[in-house]
Design a protein around this motif. Structure first.
Motif, PDB file in Angstrom:
ATOM      1  N   CYS A 264       0.786  -1.086   0.198  1.00  0.00           N
ATOM      2  CA  CYS A 264      -0.161  -0.372   0.411  1.00  0.00           C
ATOM      3  C   CYS A 264       0.915   0.905  -0.176  1.00  0.00           C
ATOM      4  O   CYS A 264       2.092   1.790   0.804  1.00  0.00           O
ATOM      5  CB  CYS A 264      -0.628  -0.228   1.328  1.00  0.00           C
ATOM      6  N   GLN A 265       0.476   2.142  -0.780  1.00  0.00           N
ATOM      7  CA  GLN A 265       1.223   3.344  -0.737  1.00  0.00           C
ATOM      8  C   GLN A 265       0.718   4.314   0.666  1.00  0.00           C
ATOM      9  O   GLN A 265       0.434   4.537   0.177  1.00  0.00           O
ATOM     10  CB  GLN A 265       0.606   4.113  -1.774  1.00  0.00           C
ATOM     11  N   LYS A 266       1.766   4.761   0.951  1.00  0.00           N
ATOM     12  CA  LYS A 266       1.855   5.225   2.366  1.00  0.00           C
ATOM     13  C   LYS A 266       0.533   6.457   1.665  1.00  0.00           C
ATOM     14  O   LYS A 266      -0.195   7.313   2.977  1.00  0.00           O
ATOM     15  CB  LYS A 266       2.605   6.102   3.308  1.00  0.00           C
ATOM     16  N   ASN A 267       0.369   6.679   0.235  1.00  0.00           N
ATOM     17  CA  ASN A 267       0.165   8.470   0.266  1.00  0.00           C
ATOM     18  C   ASN A 267      -1.293   8.275  -0.477  1.00  0.00           C
ATOM     19  O   ASN A 267      -2.102   8.829  -0.758  1.00  0.00           O
ATOM     20  CB  ASN A 267       1.218   9.389  -0.578  1.00  0.00           C
ATOM     21  N   ASP A 268      -1.260   6.579  -0.183  1.00  0.00           N
ATOM     22  CA  ASP A 268      -2.946   6.597  -0.438  1.00  0.00           C
ATOM     23  C   ASP A 268      -3.676   5.365   0.407  1.00  0.00           C
ATOM     24  O   ASP A 268      -3.889   3.673  -0.761  1.00  0.00           O
ATOM     25  CB  ASP A 268      -2.934   5.876  -2.684  1.00  0.00           C
TER      26      ASP A 268
END
Length: 170
Positions: A55-59
């Motif tokens: 999981c991308q930390k910005n999403d």
């Protein structure tokens, strides 16, 4: 050395989160694995693979599934306690979590042959997305709290997340 006596939560699922992707070193990604039952089948030498995702930390609302689980056995236990070493000296140099000492539950776990055909984590995309997003958000919050990448262990029981351990990720 001290001994930590900790309650065992009779988990529906257990997870491990790395707040920096350990495969790529990408600090913008959370990598996590999830198994049915207790986490020993994930952190121990049990055959099969866990459900895995990044999981991308910005999403944090868009986890990307990497692999479905194939672990044939799940461990389950009624409410109990576990005895564990509470010493950083148990870790092998440079390998967080590679302990030298066993954790010993007071009661024996029940080994269950897993059937994934009715597991909501597999068959219900909304349930899966909710669980994976919750795991990613917990990992991100703990990393922010400690200001460094973390190796986090936890469980899910009746939809609630319990963090049972966190330490700096090596």
């Amino acid at each position: 050395m001290a001994v930590l006596v900790q309650e065992i939560i009779s988990a529906d699922y257990a997870f491990v989160i790395h707040t920096t992707n350990p495969s790529t070193g990408d600090s913008s990604q959370i990598y996590a694995e999830v198994v049915k039952g207790l986490g020993e089948t994930l952190v121990g030498a049990y055959p099969g693979r866990a459900l895995s995702f990044i999981c991308q930390k910005n999403d944090l609302n868009s986890p990307k599934l990497l692999g479905y689980p194939s672990k044939p056995i799940g461990l389950f236990i009624r409410r109990s306690i576990i005895f564990r070493s509470d010493s950083n000296g148990e870790d092998l140099e440079g390998y967080a979590g590679a302990g030298l000492y066993d954790s010993v539950p007071m009661d024996e776990e029940e080994k269950v042959v897993l059937d994934y055909t009715n597991d909501p984590l597999i068959i219900d995309p909304n349930f899966r997305n909710s669980i994976l997003c919750s795991i990613a958000k917990v990992g991100n919050e703990i990393e922010q709290l400690y200001c460094s990448p973390q190796d986090i262990e936890g469980v899910i029981k009746a939809g609630k997340i319990f963090v049972v351990q966190t330490r700096p990720q090596m």
